[in-house]
Design an enzyme around this catalytic site. Structure first.
Site, PDB file in Angstrom:
ATOM      1  N   ARG A  53       0.800  -1.163   0.008  1.00  0.00           N
ATOM      2  CA  ARG A  53      -0.103  -0.007  -0.002  1.00  0.00           C
ATOM      3  C   ARG A  53       0.699   1.262  -0.067  1.00  0.00           C
ATOM      4  O   ARG A  53       0.295   2.394   0.206  1.00  0.00           O
ATOM      5  CB  ARG A  53      -0.945   0.037   1.342  1.00  0.00           C
ATOM      6  CG  ARG A  53      -2.302  -0.306   1.053  1.00  0.00           C
ATOM      7  CD  ARG A  53      -3.082  -0.339   2.354  1.00  0.00           C
ATOM      8  NE  ARG A  53      -4.269  -0.248   2.508  1.00  0.00           N
ATOM      9  CZ  ARG A  53      -5.405  -0.937   2.396  1.00  0.00           C
ATOM     10  NH1 ARG A  53      -5.098  -2.295   2.434  1.00  0.00           N
ATOM     11  NH2 ARG A  53      -6.243  -0.691   2.620  1.00  0.00           N
ATOM     12  N   ARG A  85     -10.017   6.598   4.282  1.00  0.00           N
ATOM     13  CA  ARG A  85      -9.101   5.326   3.754  1.00  0.00           C
ATOM     14  C   ARG A  85      -9.053   5.894   2.421  1.00  0.00           C
ATOM     15  O   ARG A  85      -8.014   5.596   1.868  1.00  0.00           O
ATOM     16  CB  ARG A  85     -10.460   4.467   3.880  1.00  0.00           C
ATOM     17  CG  ARG A  85     -10.099   3.708   5.421  1.00  0.00           C
ATOM     18  CD  ARG A  85     -11.223   2.865   5.495  1.00  0.00           C
ATOM     19  NE  ARG A  85     -11.314   1.686   4.667  1.00  0.00           N
ATOM     20  CZ  ARG A  85     -12.544   0.912   4.465  1.00  0.00           C
ATOM     21  NH1 ARG A  85     -13.630   1.233   5.045  1.00  0.00           N
ATOM     22  NH2 ARG A  85     -12.414  -0.192   3.913  1.00  0.00           N
TER      23      ARG A  85
HETATM   24  P1  ADP Z   1      -9.899  -1.771   2.382  1.00  0.00           P
HETATM   25  O1  ADP Z   1      -8.779  -2.460   1.314  1.00  0.00           O
HETATM   26  O2  ADP Z   1     -11.148  -2.155   2.062  1.00  0.00           O
HETATM   27  O3  ADP Z   1      -9.633  -0.295   3.025  1.00  0.00           O
HETATM   28  P2  ADP Z   1      -8.417  -3.520   4.267  1.00  0.00           P
HETATM   29  O4  ADP Z   1      -9.149  -4.750   5.293  1.00  0.00           O
HETATM   30  O5  ADP Z   1      -7.643  -3.950   3.188  1.00  0.00           O
HETATM   31  O6  ADP Z   1      -9.488  -2.714   3.681  1.00  0.00           O
HETATM   32  O7  ADP Z   1      -7.892  -2.464   5.244  1.00  0.00           O
HETATM   33  C1  ADP Z   1      -8.388  -1.897   6.696  1.00  0.00           C
HETATM   34  C2  ADP Z   1      -7.570  -1.107   7.411  1.00  0.00           C
HETATM   35  O8  ADP Z   1      -6.044  -2.015   7.637  1.00  0.00           O
HETATM   36  C3  ADP Z   1      -6.674   0.014   6.376  1.00  0.00           C
HETATM   37  O9  ADP Z   1      -7.473   1.240   6.188  1.00  0.00           O
HETATM   38  C4  ADP Z   1      -5.475   0.161   7.180  1.00  0.00           C
HETATM   39  O10 ADP Z   1      -5.696   0.898   8.371  1.00  0.00           O
HETATM   40  C5  ADP Z   1      -4.832  -1.057   7.324  1.00  0.00           C
HETATM   41  N1  ADP Z   1      -4.179  -1.833   6.568  1.00  0.00           N
HETATM   42  C6  ADP Z   1      -4.489  -2.980   5.698  1.00  0.00           C
HETATM   43  N2  ADP Z   1      -3.270  -3.496   5.091  1.00  0.00           N
HETATM   44  C7  ADP Z   1      -2.552  -2.338   5.428  1.00  0.00           C
HETATM   45  C8  ADP Z   1      -1.101  -2.200   4.523  1.00  0.00           C
HETATM   46  N3  ADP Z   1      -0.619  -2.770   3.659  1.00  0.00           N
HETATM   47  N4  ADP Z   1      -0.400  -1.097   5.226  1.00  0.00           N
HETATM   48  C9  ADP Z   1      -0.709  -0.381   6.110  1.00  0.00           C
HETATM   49  N5  ADP Z   1      -2.044  -0.370   6.736  1.00  0.00           N
HETATM   50  C10 ADP Z   1      -2.770  -1.529   6.408  1.00  0.00           C
END
Ligand code: ADP
Length: 237
Positions: free
Chosen positions: A106, A189
């Site tokens: 990300r 987000r």
């Molecule tokens: P979405 O893609 O629908 O936002 P996720 O379940 O992938 O949902 O992510 C939820 C939250 O988890 C994000 O808003 C972030 O806070 C955290 N998160 C998930 N993956 C990462 C990542 N690779 N790096 C940093 N934070 C992450």
């Protein structure tokens, strides 16, 4: 699969795709739904960093306590935390034949580190599926999303409702409304995506790894198009 390829690594290439499949796209693009389906089709583990973090929160670990307030605000968790989790997970034997990432990488730092980890684990190929979707659709998809507590099956109360409200069609479990699927957090987000993740589109395009997927189509059509892309990429390898 050519004999030369098979000789190089006979066990690891027998099943799966032996590559990192990355689903890149904003929250609400359908990464979770598609990652589940692709993982099942190719017998690969589905690695969702969001799910891993939510497991830590549920388990009350130190990592979970650190991540919780950030996730509640829709902000990203620091790279070093996420990278540690991912590296541990990829070292498990079920990842030997490849894996499907959902929500990772990300940030540029995560992408660069993933390259290093893949080299270390001898994964030669990465494919990045960029799920392209109209931003206006995302809010509706996310506010309407409901997730099965047991199996993670995903519904949408507007577009893909369960047969009985609040109950999973597949396994009868309760459906959950994720606490970060509310409008103010979704805005955070989407902002985090634009600023920190969107630049990875150009990064992977520059490396010739990016393939665009029309994520506006219905879920089955998106799955079919991803499967076709992956089959074609495998055949060309
Ligand atoms: P979405 O893609 O629908 O936002 P996720 O379940 O992938 O949902 O992510 C939820 C939250 O988890 C994000 O808003 C972030 O806070 C955290 N998160 C998930 N993956 C990462 C990542 N690779 N790096 C940093 N934070 C992450």
């Amino acid at each position: 699969m050519g004999a030369a390829t098979a000789d190089r690594n006979p066990v690891k290439r027998a099943v799966g795709l032996h590559r990192a499949v990355i689903l890149l796209g904003p929250p609400g693009a359908g990464k979770g739904t598609q990652a589940q389906r692709i993982a099942k089709r190719y017998h690969l583990p589905h690695l969702s960093t969001g799910d891993m973090l939510r497991d830590h929160i549920q388990g009350g670990t130190a990592l979970g306590r650190m991540a919780k307030p950030l996730m509640e605000r829709g902000e990203l968790v620091p790279d070093e935390i996420v990278l540690g989790m991912v590296e541990d997970r990829i070292s498990q034997p079920d990842c030997d034949n490849g894996f499907v990432f959902d929500g990772f990488p990300r940030t540029q730092g995560q992408a660069e580190d993933l390259e290093r980890i893949c080299r270390q684990h001898k994964f030669e190929y990465t494919i990045v599926l960029h799920m392209v979707v109209d931003p206006d659709l995302l809010m509706r998809r996310l506010t309407g999303r409901r997730i099965c507590k047991t199996g993670g099956h995903i519904y949408n109360i507007y577009d893909r409702p369960p047969k009985i409200a609040g109950i999973c069609d597949e396994d009868g479990s309760e459906l959950i409304h994720r606490p970060d699927d509310t409008e103010p957090v979704i805005r955070g987000r989407l902002h985090a995506y634009e600023v920190q993740t969107q630049p990875l589109v150009d990064y992977y395009k520059g490396q010739g790894l990016l393939i665009e997927v029309d994520a506006m189509a219905d879920a089955d059509a998106v799955t079919a198009s991803i499967a076709k892309t992956l089959d074609r990429a495998e055949a060309a390898r």
